[in-house]
Design a protein around this motif. Structure first.
Motif, short mmCIF file in Angstrom:
data_model
loop_
_atom_site.label_atom_id
_atom_site.label_comp_id
_atom_site.label_asym_id
_atom_site.label_seq_id
_atom_site.Cartn_x
_atom_site.Cartn_y
_atom_site.Cartn_z
N CYS A 26 25.28 62.32 134.12
CA CYS A 26 25.39 62.38 132.66
C CYS A 26 25.93 61.04 132.15
O CYS A 26 26.89 60.49 132.71
CB CYS A 26 26.31 63.52 132.24
N ARG A 27 25.27 60.52 131.10
CA ARG A 27 25.72 59.26 130.48
C ARG A 27 25.91 59.50 128.99
O ARG A 27 25.03 60.01 128.31
CB ARG A 27 24.71 58.15 130.71
N ILE A 28 27.07 59.13 128.50
CA ILE A 28 27.43 59.32 127.09
C ILE A 28 27.29 57.97 126.38
O ILE A 28 27.89 56.97 126.82
CB ILE A 28 28.87 59.86 126.95
N GLY A 47 19.66 57.35 124.11
CA GLY A 47 19.79 56.17 124.97
C GLY A 47 19.00 56.23 126.25
O GLY A 47 19.36 55.55 127.22
N LYS A 48 17.90 56.99 126.29
CA LYS A 48 17.10 57.10 127.53
C LYS A 48 16.37 55.80 127.83
O LYS A 48 16.41 55.31 128.97
CB LYS A 48 16.10 58.25 127.39
N THR A 49 15.69 55.22 126.83
CA THR A 49 14.94 53.99 127.06
C THR A 49 15.87 52.83 127.38
O THR A 49 15.57 51.98 128.23
CB THR A 49 14.08 53.68 125.83
N PHE A 50 17.02 52.77 126.73
CA PHE A 50 17.99 51.72 127.05
C PHE A 50 18.48 51.86 128.48
O PHE A 50 18.65 50.87 129.19
CB PHE A 50 19.17 51.79 126.07
N THR A 51 18.71 53.09 128.92
CA THR A 51 19.17 53.30 130.29
C THR A 51 18.10 52.89 131.30
O THR A 51 18.41 52.28 132.33
CB THR A 51 19.54 54.79 130.50
N MET A 52 16.84 53.18 131.00
CA MET A 52 15.78 52.87 131.95
C MET A 52 15.34 51.42 131.88
O MET A 52 15.17 50.76 132.91
CB MET A 52 14.57 53.79 131.68
N THR A 53 15.16 50.87 130.66
CA THR A 53 14.63 49.51 130.51
C THR A 53 15.73 48.49 130.26
O THR A 53 15.77 47.42 130.87
CB THR A 53 13.61 49.48 129.36
N GLY A 54 16.64 48.80 129.37
CA GLY A 54 17.71 47.88 129.04
C GLY A 54 17.33 46.94 127.91
O GLY A 54 16.35 47.15 127.18
N SER A 55 18.08 45.90 127.79
CA SER A 55 17.88 44.89 126.75
C SER A 55 18.22 43.53 127.33
O SER A 55 18.80 43.44 128.42
CB SER A 55 18.75 45.21 125.53
N PRO A 56 17.86 42.43 126.64
CA PRO A 56 18.20 41.10 127.17
C PRO A 56 19.70 40.97 127.44
O PRO A 56 20.54 41.23 126.58
CB PRO A 56 17.74 40.16 126.05
N GLY A 57 20.01 40.57 128.65
CA GLY A 57 21.41 40.46 129.06
C GLY A 57 21.97 41.73 129.66
O GLY A 57 23.01 41.68 130.33
N GLU A 58 21.31 42.87 129.44
CA GLU A 58 21.77 44.15 129.98
C GLU A 58 20.54 44.88 130.54
O GLU A 58 20.02 45.82 129.93
CB GLU A 58 22.46 45.00 128.91
N GLY A 59 20.07 44.42 131.66
CA GLY A 59 18.91 45.03 132.28
C GLY A 59 19.18 46.45 132.70
O GLY A 59 20.26 46.79 133.18
N GLY A 60 18.16 47.32 132.53
CA GLY A 60 18.30 48.72 132.88
C GLY A 60 17.99 48.98 134.34
O GLY A 60 17.96 48.07 135.19
N LEU A 61 17.77 50.26 134.65
CA LEU A 61 17.55 50.65 136.04
C LEU A 61 16.24 50.10 136.58
O LEU A 61 16.15 49.73 137.75
CB LEU A 61 17.56 52.18 136.13
N LEU A 62 15.20 50.03 135.76
CA LEU A 62 13.89 49.57 136.24
C LEU A 62 13.91 48.11 136.65
O LEU A 62 13.52 47.78 137.79
CB LEU A 62 12.84 49.85 135.16
N PRO A 63 14.32 47.17 135.81
CA PRO A 63 14.32 45.76 136.27
C PRO A 63 15.29 45.51 137.41
O PRO A 63 15.00 44.70 138.30
CB PRO A 63 14.71 44.99 135.01
N ARG A 64 16.40 46.21 137.45
CA ARG A 64 17.34 46.01 138.55
C ARG A 64 16.77 46.54 139.86
O ARG A 64 17.02 45.96 140.93
CB ARG A 64 18.67 46.68 138.23
N SER A 65 16.04 47.64 139.79
CA SER A 65 15.41 48.16 141.02
C SER A 65 14.37 47.20 141.55
O SER A 65 14.29 46.93 142.77
CB SER A 65 14.77 49.52 140.72
#
Length: 876
Positions: free
Chosen positions: A30-32, A117-135
């Motif tokens: 769970c992410r708040i 915040g689902k898309t932010f968690t998966m994709t992220g934003s410039p400077g805060e990469g999400g799960l997909l780019p980090r994987s």
């Protein structure tokens, strides 16, 4: 994981599961997200690292009559508003990337309300990469030194991989380079798409440590979306305008002022029963930047819209799939092993689900309303599938899971029925307006934690020895070193060095003769040719030396290799022996497990039987206690009755004694009167006789006066004197206890059933029946020979005496060939004391006291109401 030819087939819904398969529950996190404004009301509170609590907002409390409800939900881990993208990746996605490198499948999807915040968690934003780019970054950091050349692995359009030779791969590369369809790999991250250029800093880069260096790897990515329950390929090369299109009400885009309907894809099942999208574009990528470019290419085509809840709301479910193909090197560690059965394909699916929403809040109309309905329907199907899976696993049922009701659930069917790891991130917006939707999401997420998925197992890739790539590289380095020591080229295979050697040869001078008297051209040409010949001889000698040294090295390597092969052979024989021992131990373990299961089953049966017996014992004990209580009550009642009867008998006895005494006194008085009358008559008679003897002297005869009535005491004395010498009375002859002929004596043949428990009293209560077969238990043989049946039954009568009942019946044959008895009469034999009967008879007689005393002193005789000395009562 897909294994062409040797892949493990996932279990179908109707197949029986193996009992030894280990399972893991779905990991739910769970992410708040932070609140949009500080003055907004918050309805979610993080209590611990694994628990959150929902507070009902104030308006909802007022609508529910002031009820205040707080609900807590527990997950594997809860991430608060201060959690960074790196921390989330370390806990959730990094283990899935490790499993991907080790040939294990993984599924990671985000779930929640729109704007959570689902898309932010998966994709992220410039400077805060999400799960997909980090994987992707971790994957390429781990396998970059061991990647195969492009087009060595090739998709076979059936969800599998093929291996091409080096020549075919080279031709394919040249063909693609000529077409310029393959994007060039950027040399640095600054050449990637600027929107993703600075997503991950170098300090946050990570890699997997346990990478098999004896394999070659290739990464393929695909990107699809599920829109209105249709599947569309976002990487398909179509005449799309690079500017994001506008979508009409029917979901059809406008491209260059023409209606071009998007081509939807269909789902198919491969030979290993894994679901895949047929005809989906799979792009081979060689770096993180190239993978980012492919992802961004599809991201630009994804359908988003502006709604009341989110400025850029995802109107479709997106699925980004990363496939990792790997194959082992050959025994020399130089080339990829050309065996399709040794190719392993694992995949990691990163899913960004569209948010659930209420149309009353979004005020959607037209196409937005249709999109929201399809989104909610697909999410409802996902909830239904999780509920049915949970019920089947917990209750042992075999209900059909409705995977086919939605494209999303149908696509991921093999993850829940096969093997792999499934993880879900529940994104929560803590604002009060989303309280109802958030509660539904929490319930679904908590229920999903109870669904279990088969744990992936480690499988060896091939039977070759480890360290092949390292040995090959060491051999090349050693060869180059020795060639350098001997003055030869350090690497003969290098075309640059070969060109340098060729260029070192002297150039040929011009050999054109224009003058017959020219005496310099030919000598100069001869000199150059001689120099070139000497250089070639030197090169040949060097080559021969290098060849001989290489040959000796090869011989040494061969001897070392033979020694190592011998050692490996010995080790393999030892391993085979250990394998045999392990197999025997496993067989023994399986036998013991089966035996243990059998014993457990027997123990369960015995436990159930014991429970039944215990229950019967308790019921019988309860019944026994009830009967004992009843018997005690009956005994107490009997004692009270006996005491009562004893008192009544005592009272009756006293009463009869008084009555007898009164009658005796009356009888004595009567007898005295009679005696006095007789005395008077005798006196008168005597007087008459005396007068006649005196000569007939006449005179009046004086009548004597009646004497006074004697007193009772005198009468009692007289009676005692008379009773002192009574006249002997005849006594009744004694009755001898002889057997009697029963009323049952006749011409018929009888079965005389006398139980062994009866008492042999040798009295009239034991009649003799002629023509009878005496038995202690009834049997068919005796019944077949007789026409009558009598059963002797003894019991205590109310006066304490034993009475015998003769239960009589007729014997007749049944239709089945047996015999049956129909009872027709009951004869009762009872013994009574004659003393009691004589007292009854004396109560009405008028005999003297002496006669009564004589009767009481007689011996008792058998007395009954019939002439045979027994009482007879008949019942039909």
């Amino acid at each position: 994981m897909q294994r062409p030819g040797k892949g493990k087939t996932p279990r179908r819904p109707g197949q029986k599961k193996a009992s030894n398969i280990e399972k893991d529950p779905v990991g739910v996190y769970c992410r708040i997200r932070p609140l949009g404004a500080e003055d907004e009301e918050c309805c979610v509170e993080m209590i611990s690292s694994s628990t959150i609590q929902l507070h009902a907002p104030d308006g909802l409390k007022a609508n529910r009559n002031g009820e205040y409800k707080e609900t807590q939900y527990s997950f594997k881990k809860v991430f608060g508003i201060n959690t960074t993208q790196m921390e989330l990746f370390e806990d959730v996605a990094k283990p899935l990337v490790d499993d991907l490198i080790h040939c294990k499948n993984g599924l990671l999807f985000t779930y929640g309300v729109t704007g959570s915040g689902k898309t932010f968690t998966m994709t992220g934003s410039p400077g805060e990469g999400g799960l997909l780019p980090r994987s992707l970054d971790m994957l390429f950091n781990s396998i970059s030194p061991f990647q195969a050349k492009r087009f060595v692995f090739k998709p076979d359009d059936k969800n599998g991989m093929e291996i091409q030779g080096q020549v075919d791969a080279l031709l394919e590369r040249q063909k693609r380079d000529s077409q310029q369809s393959v994007p060039k790999t950027p040399s640095s991250r600054q050449k990637a798409d600027p929107e993703f250029a600075d997503m991950i800093s170098s300090e946050e880069a990570c890699k997997s440590e346990n990478v098999d260096e004896d394999c070659c790897y290739s990464v393929f990515v695909s990107y699809i979306e599920v829109y209105n329950n249709y599947i569309y390929d976002l990487l398909e090369d179509a005449p799309f305008d690079p500017i994001r299109p506008k979508w009409l009400g029917g979901g059809t885009p406008v491209w260059n002022n023409e209606f071009i309907p998007p081509q939807s894809k269909i789902l198919r099942e491969d030979q290993n029963h894994n679901m895949y999208v047929a005809g989906c574009t799979e792009v081979e990528v060689k770096s993180t930047e190239e993978a980012f470019e492919v992802f961004w290419k599809g991201q630009k085509k994804r359908r988003i819209a502006n709604t009341q809840l989110n400025r850029e709301s995802s109107r479709s479910h997106s699925v980004f799939t990363v496939k990792l193909a790997q194959a082992p090197l050959d025994a020399d560690g130089d080339h990829i092993l050309q065996d399709k059965s040794q190719v392993n394909v694992s995949q990691l699916c990163l899913v960004d689900l569209a948010g659930s929403e209420r149309t009353s809040r979004t005020r959607a109309e037209g196409s937005r309303l249709r999109e929201a309905g399809n989104i909610n329907q697909s999410l409802m199907t996902l909830r239904t599938c999780m509920e049915v899976l949970r019920e089947n696993q917990m209750c042992g049922t075999n209900k059909m899971v409705p995977y086919r009701d939605s494209k999303v659930t149908h696509l991921f069917k093999n993850y829940f029925d096969g093997e792999g790891k499934v993880r879900m991130i529940v994104c929560v917006n803590p604002k009060a307006d989303d309280y109802d939707e958030t509660m539904l999401v929490m319930r679904f997420a908590e229920m999903t934690q109870e669904v279990e998925v088969a744990r992936p197992v480690d499988r060896p890739i091939c039977g070759l020895a480890a360290g092949r790539r390292h040995r090959n590289q060491a051999f090349r380095d050693e060869l180059s070193r020795r060639l350098e020591e001997q003055g030869g080229p350090s690497n003969a295979d290098d075309p640059v060095l070969l060109n340098q050697l060729i260029e070192s040869l002297p150039a040929l001078p011009s050999s054109e003769l224009v003058d017959p008297a020219d005496a310099q051209t030919l000598p100069r040409l001869i000199e150059v040719l001689e120099r070139r010949h000497r250089i070639r001889q030197m090169m040949a000698e060097q080559f021969n030396k290098t060849a001989s040294s290489l040959k000796s090295m090869l011989q040494q390597f061969d001897s070392q290799l033979n020694a190592k092969e011998t050692f490996l052979h010995d080790q393999r024989s030892k391993l085979d022996e250990r394998d045999k021992v392990i197999i025997n131990q496993r067989m023994e373990l399986e036998r013991l497990e089966k035996k243990s299961k059998t014993l457990e089953y027997k123990v369960d049966i015995l436990q159930k039987t014991t429970d039944m017996y215990e229950q019967d014992k308790r019921s019988l004990q309860h019944e026994l206690e009830t009967r004992e209580q009843r018997l005690q009550r009956e005994l107490s009642e009997r004692r009270r009755m006996e005491q009562r009867m004893q008192g009544m008998v005592t009272d009756t006895k006293l009463k009869w004694e008084k009555e007898c005494e009164r009658r005796v006194n009356a009888k004595q008085l009567e007898m005295q009167n009679k005696l006095w009358v007789k005395d008077e008559k005798l006196k008168q008679l005597k007087a008459i006789v005396t007068e006649s003897s005196n000569g007939g002297s006449s005179g009046p005869i004086e009548r004597p006066e009646k004497p006074d009535r004697p007193s009772r005491e005198r009468d009692r004395n007289i009676a005692q004197k008379r009773s002192a010498s009574p006249s002997p009375l005849p006594t009744a002859p004694p009755v001898h206890p002889t057997h009697r002929r029963s009323h049952s004596a006749g011409g018929e043949k009888w079965v005389d059933h006398k139980p062994s428990s009866n008492l042999d009293l040798d009295t009239v209560m034991q009649p003799m029946i002629p023509n009878a077969i005496k038995v202690s238990t009834p049997n068919e043989k005796a019944l077949s020979k007789c026409h009558k049946y009598v059963l002797r039954h003894q019991e205590l009568a109310s006066d304490g005496e034993i009475e015998t009942k003769l239960i009589k019946g007729n014997v007749f044959k049944t239709r089945g060939g047996g015999q049956a008895v129909q009872f027709t009469d009951i004869e009762t034999l009872k013994q009574e004391c004659p003393t009691a009967l004589s007292r009854k008879r004396r109560s009405g007689s008028a005999e003297g006291p002496a006669q009564m005393e004589d009767i009481e002193n007689r011996a008792p005789v058998a007395s009954t109401s019939t002439s045979h000395g027994y009482q007879k009562r008949r019942k039909p």
